[in-house]
Design an enzyme around this catalytic site. Structure first.
Site, PDB file in Angstrom:
ATOM      1  N   ASP A  63       0.889  -1.158   0.000  1.00 44.39           N
ATOM      2  CA  ASP A  63       0.000   0.000   0.000  1.00 44.39           C
ATOM      3  C   ASP A  63       0.928   1.209   0.000  1.00 44.39           C
ATOM      4  OD1 ASP A  63      -1.556   2.176   0.575  1.00 44.39           O
ATOM      5  OD2 ASP A  63      -2.675   1.217   2.194  1.00 44.39           O
ATOM      6  N   VAL A  64       0.937   1.952  -1.097  1.00 44.14           N
ATOM      7  CA  VAL A  64       1.932   3.019  -1.230  1.00 44.14           C
ATOM      8  C   VAL A  64       1.697   4.176  -0.261  1.00 44.14           C
ATOM      9  CG1 VAL A  64       2.532   2.493  -3.628  1.00 44.14           C
ATOM     10  CG2 VAL A  64       0.677   4.133  -3.143  1.00 44.14           C
ATOM     11  N   TYR A 165      -9.554  13.295  -6.532  1.00 45.61           N
ATOM     12  CA  TYR A 165      -8.535  12.944  -7.542  1.00 45.61           C
ATOM     13  C   TYR A 165      -7.823  14.188  -8.081  1.00 45.61           C
ATOM     14  CZ  TYR A 165      -6.809  10.527 -11.808  1.00 45.61           C
ATOM     15  OH  TYR A 165      -6.044   9.974 -12.807  1.00 45.61           O
ATOM     16  N   LYS A 169      -3.858  14.974  -7.858  1.00 41.66           N
ATOM     17  CA  LYS A 169      -2.998  15.093  -9.039  1.00 41.66           C
ATOM     18  C   LYS A 169      -2.425  16.507  -9.159  1.00 41.66           C
ATOM     19  CE  LYS A 169      -3.468  10.816 -10.625  1.00 41.66           C
ATOM     20  NZ  LYS A 169      -2.355   9.840 -10.588  1.00 41.66           N
TER      21      LYS A 169
HETATM   22  N1  LIG Z   1      -6.436   5.127 -17.313  1.00 37.80           N
HETATM   23  C1  LIG Z   1      -6.518   6.436 -17.500  1.00 37.80           C
HETATM   24  O1  LIG Z   1      -7.330   6.899 -18.323  1.00 37.80           O
HETATM   25  C2  LIG Z   1      -5.643   7.364 -16.715  1.00 37.80           C
HETATM   26  C3  LIG Z   1      -5.642   8.710 -17.085  1.00 37.80           C
HETATM   27  C4  LIG Z   1      -4.856   9.606 -16.397  1.00 37.80           C
HETATM   28  C5  LIG Z   1      -4.064   9.167 -15.360  1.00 37.80           C
HETATM   29  N2  LIG Z   1      -4.076   7.858 -15.001  1.00 37.80           N
HETATM   30  C6  LIG Z   1      -3.224   7.462 -13.877  1.00 37.80           C
HETATM   31  O2  LIG Z   1      -2.440   6.355 -14.252  1.00 37.80           O
HETATM   32  C7  LIG Z   1      -2.105   5.609 -13.082  1.00 37.80           C
HETATM   33  C8  LIG Z   1      -2.365   4.145 -13.363  1.00 37.80           C
HETATM   34  O3  LIG Z   1      -3.761   3.969 -13.577  1.00 37.80           O
HETATM   35  P1  LIG Z   1      -4.323   2.848 -14.559  1.00 37.80           P
HETATM   36  O4  LIG Z   1      -5.102   3.522 -15.586  1.00 37.80           O
HETATM   37  O5  LIG Z   1      -3.243   1.926 -14.932  1.00 37.80           O
HETATM   38  O6  LIG Z   1      -5.385   2.168 -13.593  1.00 37.80           O
HETATM   39  P2  LIG Z   1      -5.409   0.730 -12.914  1.00 37.80           P
HETATM   40  O7  LIG Z   1      -6.610   0.756 -12.042  1.00 37.80           O
HETATM   41  O8  LIG Z   1      -5.287  -0.300 -13.960  1.00 37.80           O
HETATM   42  O9  LIG Z   1      -4.093   0.694 -12.027  1.00 37.80           O
HETATM   43  C9  LIG Z   1      -3.987   1.359 -10.812  1.00 37.80           C
HETATM   44  C10 LIG Z   1      -3.106   0.541  -9.902  1.00 37.80           C
HETATM   45  O10 LIG Z   1      -2.916   1.223  -8.661  1.00 37.80           O
HETATM   46  C11 LIG Z   1      -3.033   0.266  -7.619  1.00 37.80           C
HETATM   47  N3  LIG Z   1      -3.353   0.946  -6.363  1.00 37.80           N
HETATM   48  C12 LIG Z   1      -4.471   1.650  -6.039  1.00 37.80           C
HETATM   49  N4  LIG Z   1      -4.370   2.114  -4.777  1.00 37.80           N
HETATM   50  C13 LIG Z   1      -3.176   1.686  -4.307  1.00 37.80           C
HETATM   51  C14 LIG Z   1      -2.496   1.854  -3.071  1.00 37.80           C
HETATM   52  N5  LIG Z   1      -3.008   2.546  -2.043  1.00 37.80           N
HETATM   53  N6  LIG Z   1      -1.274   1.283  -2.945  1.00 37.80           N
HETATM   54  C15 LIG Z   1      -0.719   0.601  -3.957  1.00 37.80           C
HETATM   55  N7  LIG Z   1      -1.309   0.418  -5.146  1.00 37.80           N
HETATM   56  C16 LIG Z   1      -2.518   0.965  -5.297  1.00 37.80           C
HETATM   57  C17 LIG Z   1      -4.091  -0.704  -8.100  1.00 37.80           C
HETATM   58  O11 LIG Z   1      -4.034  -1.906  -7.396  1.00 37.80           O
HETATM   59  C18 LIG Z   1      -3.701  -0.831  -9.556  1.00 37.80           C
HETATM   60  O12 LIG Z   1      -2.688  -1.778  -9.734  1.00 37.80           O
HETATM   61  C19 LIG Z   1      -2.943   6.193 -11.948  1.00 37.80           C
HETATM   62  O13 LIG Z   1      -2.130   7.014 -11.145  1.00 37.80           O
HETATM   63  C20 LIG Z   1      -3.997   6.999 -12.671  1.00 37.80           C
HETATM   64  O14 LIG Z   1      -4.473   8.080 -11.897  1.00 37.80           O
HETATM   65  C21 LIG Z   1      -4.852   6.943 -15.663  1.00 37.80           C
END
Ligand SMILES: NC(=O)c1ccc[n+]([C@@H]2O[C@H](COP(=O)([O-])OP(=O)(O)OC[C@H]3O[C@@H](n4cnc5c(N)ncnc54)[C@H](O)[C@@H]3O)[C@@H](O)[C@H]2O)c1
Length: 265
Positions: A63-64, A165, A169
């Site tokens: 858990d980060v 969120y 961010k």
């Molecule tokens: N998918 C999009 O459209 C998008 C757009 C902009 C930004 N992002 C950012 O990209 C990053 C990755 O998202 P993604 O799209 O791969 O989504 P995802 O849901 O596939 O991956 C998110 C990961 O974060 C992990 N996670 C959540 N809370 C956690 C915690 N407290 N400790 C450790 N791990 C935790 C989850 O288990 C998962 O593996 C995120 O920071 C997200 O905000 C995604």
């Protein structure tokens, strides 16, 4: 100079963008430590895929937002692969869609812990790990470590219901630039990538409903959502010596979605 086989740590490596980054780093020859949170099998599968391709990888639960677990993660990572030279902060939670008046402090806290405290804690431990290494003198490829934080176009573009969120961010954007300035004399580069709509489990609803996907893609000037591998390509460049002179920058990858703000009226 950061060696071609520099060890890398990727948070959120079991899914989506983090998974794509872990796989790409492994394929490029970096030993990879990836974290998973909820899905141990998914974490092990990513590590297994890297190893099957001839790379080295380990998956740890973390858990980060938990200081103790982040310190334990780095200790385990260093004992297996040596000092981490590359860090990708991809772990994160999406917006809750809750209005301010209905938002419990616990909800706000949950997203800030994952999306902002997480990168604070991992960056701090990463930098502490590199404390004994001096930046090489000279003007080219002098870095000793590189960080990429996965932010979002919502670090600037607000949405009703996205308070948790968007605030996290927005904070991550300033964490990135502040650290870039603070760590430049030590040869540690800190950049961010701000994706728009990327097809990962964070957009599961659009993946499951073609009409929703079509409607959302219609709002993107480039005409489609992005793929996690496209984000990983950019991240790998920012982690490489070819990006040595880039620090404190946020690179947007969104098919021009964020440029559509304030259009139409
Ligand atoms: N998918 C999009 O459209 C998008 C757009 C902009 C930004 N992002 C950012 O990209 C990053 C990755 O998202 P993604 O799209 O791969 O989504 P995802 O849901 O596939 O991956 C998110 C990961 O974060 C992990 N996670 C959540 N809370 C956690 C915690 N407290 N400790 C450790 N791990 C935790 C989850 O288990 C998962 O593996 C995120 O920071 C997200 O905000 C995604």
């Amino acid at each position: 100079m950061i060696a071609d086989n520099a060890p890398a740590l990727v948070t959120g490596g079991e899914s989506g963008i983090g998974r794509a980054c872990a796989l790409a780093l492994g394929k490029a020859g970096h030993p990879v430590v990836l974290t998973y949170y909820a899905d141990a099998a998914a974490g092990a599968a990513v590590a297994g895929e890297i190893e099957a391709g001839g790379g080295r990888a380990l998956a740890f639960r973390c858990d980060v937002g938990d200081e103790r677990l982040v310190d334990l993660l780095f200790a385990q990572a260093e004992s297996r692969f040596g000092l981490m030279r590359l860090l990708v902060n991809s772990a994160g939670l999406n917006m809750s869609g809750t209005a301010l008046e209905d938002m419990a402090l616990a909800q706000f806290d949950r997203v800030l812990r994952a999306d902002l405290y997480g990168p604070f804690l991992t960056c701090r431990r990463f930098v502490r790990g590199l404390a004994g290494i001096a930046a090489a003198p000279g003007r080219t490829a002098r870095g000793i470590g590189r960080v990429v934080n996965i932010s979002s176009i919502h670090e600037r573009a607000p949405r009703p219901g996205g308070l948790d969120y968007d605030a996290a961010k927005g904070g991550l954007a300033q964490l990135t630039t502040t650290l870039a300035l603070e760590l430049a004399p030590r040869g540690i580069a800190v950049n961010a990538v701000a994706p728009g709509m990327i097809l990962t489990p964070m957009n599961q609803s659009a993946l499951d409903h073609p009409d929703e996907l079509k409607a959302k893609e219609a709002a993107i000037p480039w005409g489609r959502a992005g793929r996690p591998e496209e984000v990983a390509d950019l991240v790998l460049f920012l982690l490489s010596d070819r990006a040595d002179y880039i620090t404190g920058s946020t690179v947007t990858i969104d098919g021009a979605l964020s440029l559509t703000v304030a259009q139409g009226a």
